[in-house]
Design an enzyme around this catalytic site. Sequence first.
Site, PDB file in Angstrom:
ATOM      1  N   GLY A 113       0.690  -1.227   0.135  1.00 53.97           N
ATOM      2  CA  GLY A 113       0.084   0.055  -0.052  1.00 53.97           C
ATOM      3  C   GLY A 113       0.872   1.213  -0.011  1.00 53.97           C
ATOM      4  NE  ARG A 142       5.401   2.759   7.664  1.00 53.97           N
ATOM      5  CZ  ARG A 142       6.626   2.031   7.900  1.00 53.97           C
ATOM      6  NH1 ARG A 142       6.890   0.797   7.072  1.00 53.97           N
ATOM      7  NH2 ARG A 142       7.599   2.594   8.691  1.00 53.97           N
ATOM      8  CB  CYS A 143       4.399  -0.833   0.561  1.00 47.96           C
ATOM      9  SG  CYS A 143       3.804  -1.959   1.977  1.00 47.96           S
ATOM     10  CG  MET A 144       3.411   1.748  -3.258  1.00 49.04           C
ATOM     11  SD  MET A 144       2.268   2.248  -4.578  1.00 49.04           S
ATOM     12  CE  MET A 144       1.278   3.154  -3.498  1.00 49.04           C
TER      13      MET A 144
END
Length: 411
Positions: A397, A399-401
């Site tokens: 999501g 945060r991951c990106m």
Amino acid sequence: MKHPINVTSEIGTLKTVLLKRPGKEVENLTPEYLQRLLFDDIPYLPIIQREHDYFAETLKNRGTEVLYLEKLVAETLSDENIRKQFVDEMLAESQLTANGATAVLKEYLLSFPTQEMVDKIMGGVLKKEIDTKKKTHLYELMEDHYPFYLDPMPNLYFTRDPAASIGSGLSINKMREPARQRESLFMQYIIKYHPRFASHDVPVWLDRDYQFSIEGGDELVLNDEVVAIGVSARTSAKAIEQIAINLFKKQDSFKKVVAVEIPKCRAFMHLDTVFTMVDYDKFTIHPEIQDSNGQMNVYILEKGKEENTVSISHRNNLQEALKEVLGLSELVLIPCGGGDEIAASREQWNDGSNTLAIAPGVVVTYDRNYISNELLRQHGIEVIEVLSSELSRGRGGPRCMSMPIVRENLK
């Protein structure tokens, strides 16, 4: 210029962030190699790029400076000697996929202008791209069924994992899966050679040559004294202990590292897929990481009495442990999907707990997780939704990106 890295919380106003726009590496996914490359599906490139651009514009509209990994790498390799050195190192780490054709591949890659070369390395090199006349060895001429000399790196748009900013430095990570291990080499070169970073002697709390794996999705900076790190399928307990020792030795402000053990499965890949901070006293959580009594293993690491050691104490309640280390009398855990058996599982799979805080009480989320988003709003959180039909296929999501590089310190 001030020091180029400053991240002392998860929620301080986001000033500078590193992204990677999805490129050819996503189009080089095929069904038979999805598992090898850690994907469950094949995103449609024009739409995933459109969604990523929307995400980037959302951040820019809130005053965040957006840097792109692919551009920073190209700028880093402006010197020809560094460019050749980088190609040598990248190919050395790709021997399983280079099939012995290193010399031919090096010549091919160096024939491109630098930005095209970087895009090619990230996107992957197909065997059919190499001129047959340049293949002088039997193993080069014998085309097996595998189409690549150099594997694509479709996970690169998840910039959070290869390196993570903590305080004024960062970890440059030894990644768990072979498909992703080359990714942290990009950040190693950026920190060492890019003019934005090279003159500042940026501390590295743990480097990519460390024996045991750690990934940025498991690393959460709760405040300027406390870091939480997930013990997960991708991050080892030994790496957490070592980074704690290094932090306590080299950055005095950090007093505690909270190791949070989560189930080791694909759905719960990193701590930030099941738990993120959204305000001073509010967190998202996927309820299934706790047992039926609401308990789980939490370990608090503090500086040991002997040099290069830590003292470790055990807790079994995450909420109480967080209140303890953050000095809070009350703390709210907001359940993904409202805790509903079906909605929680569905929305967590689509990163309902993976929020990116861009200021205290302000988060970016995927629009598809409408139950989790509404619940966040009911708790007083401003929710900024971004498009997600194709981005979410990578199982990561907002945060991951994103890799925050500078956040304002909390007052």
